[in-house]
Design an enzyme around this catalytic site. Sequence first.
Site, PDB file in Angstrom:
ATOM      1  N   CYS A  42      -1.408   0.809   7.216  1.00 31.85           N
ATOM      2  CA  CYS A  42      -2.850   0.545   7.316  1.00 31.85           C
ATOM      3  C   CYS A  42      -3.252  -0.702   6.520  1.00 31.85           C
ATOM      4  O   CYS A  42      -3.428  -1.777   7.077  1.00 31.85           O
ATOM      5  CB  CYS A  42      -3.666   1.748   6.827  1.00 31.85           C
ATOM      6  SG  CYS A  42      -3.463   3.245   7.811  1.00 31.85           S
ATOM      7  N   ARG A  43      -3.399  -0.539   5.208  1.00 33.29           N
ATOM      8  CA  ARG A  43      -3.960  -1.609   4.383  1.00 33.29           C
ATOM      9  C   ARG A  43      -3.048  -2.813   4.209  1.00 33.29           C
ATOM     10  O   ARG A  43      -3.477  -3.959   4.380  1.00 33.29           O
ATOM     11  CB  ARG A  43      -4.353  -1.057   3.007  1.00 33.29           C
ATOM     12  CG  ARG A  43      -5.484  -0.054   3.086  1.00 33.29           C
ATOM     13  CD  ARG A  43      -5.734   0.621   1.767  1.00 33.29           C
ATOM     14  NE  ARG A  43      -4.702   1.637   1.524  1.00 33.29           N
ATOM     15  CZ  ARG A  43      -4.633   2.371   0.423  1.00 33.29           C
ATOM     16  NH1 ARG A  43      -5.505   2.184  -0.553  1.00 33.29           N
ATOM     17  NH2 ARG A  43      -3.694   3.281   0.291  1.00 33.29           N
ATOM     18  N   SER A  44      -1.784  -2.587   3.848  1.00 38.71           N
ATOM     19  CA  SER A  44      -0.923  -3.748   3.580  1.00 38.71           C
ATOM     20  C   SER A  44      -0.592  -4.554   4.839  1.00 38.71           C
ATOM     21  O   SER A  44      -0.572  -5.788   4.776  1.00 38.71           O
ATOM     22  CB  SER A  44       0.325  -3.358   2.797  1.00 38.71           C
ATOM     23  OG  SER A  44       1.113  -2.407   3.479  1.00 38.71           O
ATOM     24  N   ASP A  52      -8.127   3.831   1.141  1.00 39.65           N
ATOM     25  CA  ASP A  52      -7.208   4.132   2.238  1.00 39.65           C
ATOM     26  C   ASP A  52      -8.007   4.679   3.418  1.00 39.65           C
ATOM     27  O   ASP A  52      -8.622   5.734   3.328  1.00 39.65           O
ATOM     28  CB  ASP A  52      -6.182   5.169   1.778  1.00 39.65           C
ATOM     29  CG  ASP A  52      -5.067   5.385   2.781  1.00 39.65           C
ATOM     30  OD1 ASP A  52      -5.155   4.862   3.914  1.00 39.65           O
ATOM     31  OD2 ASP A  52      -4.093   6.073   2.428  1.00 39.65           O
ATOM     32  N   CYS A  64       0.863  -1.179   0.000  1.00 36.16           N
ATOM     33  CA  CYS A  64       0.000   0.000   0.000  1.00 36.16           C
ATOM     34  C   CYS A  64       0.901   1.231   0.000  1.00 36.16           C
ATOM     35  O   CYS A  64       2.056   1.140  -0.399  1.00 36.16           O
ATOM     36  CB  CYS A  64      -0.996  -0.017   1.158  1.00 36.16           C
ATOM     37  SG  CYS A  64      -0.282   0.249   2.796  1.00 36.16           S
ATOM     38  N   ASN A 106       2.547   1.497   4.297  1.00 33.30           N
ATOM     39  CA  ASN A 106       2.736   0.232   5.017  1.00 33.30           C
ATOM     40  C   ASN A 106       2.374   0.345   6.490  1.00 33.30           C
ATOM     41  O   ASN A 106       3.004  -0.269   7.343  1.00 33.30           O
ATOM     42  CB  ASN A 106       4.172  -0.280   4.830  1.00 33.30           C
ATOM     43  CG  ASN A 106       4.379  -1.726   5.254  1.00 33.30           C
ATOM     44  OD1 ASN A 106       5.413  -2.067   5.817  1.00 33.30           O
ATOM     45  ND2 ASN A 106       3.432  -2.576   4.995  1.00 33.30           N
TER      46      ASN A 106
END
Length: 163
Positions: free
Chosen positions: A14-16, A127, A9, A12
């Site tokens: 939140c999402r990933s 995001d 993401c 690195n």
Amino acid sequence: MTYRVCFVCTGNICRSPMAESVFRARVEEAGLDGLVEVDSAGTGGWHEGEPADPRTVAVLQEHGYAGEHTARQFDPSWFERLDLVIALDTGHAKALRRLAPTERDALKVRLLRSYDPAAGDDLEVPDPYYGARDGFEECLEMVEAASAGLLAAVREHVEGQTA
């Protein structure tokens, strides 16, 4: 031979890391943890060395996932050792394909939600960083939904290698 998957993401945090934690749990549940390595990174280094966003950690832990993480930036040299580079949105996918040293490496880049048949044409994982906590819950739901299809694809490849 180990099959390596890296989720990417922006920063690195939140999402990933969320995708990494969820997919690692799916891999372990499937008994593939000795055959599949799961990792994550960001397209930028703004948060390198930092833990995951506290909201990410809280949502993961509330749903039974590990929340420990240290952010890092994706390095193009990793393409050589990775089998799949999973982008969380189309901007990440484009950036990663530009970084890919070869066309073969560029083909390793896939969007996470492309593994969720219910996603239809909406392949973005938004995001949640600038929003409220419900955005982190929504992100987790999308990641979990896509993880089943990703696991099936990875399992097929891994079992094909070991057959």
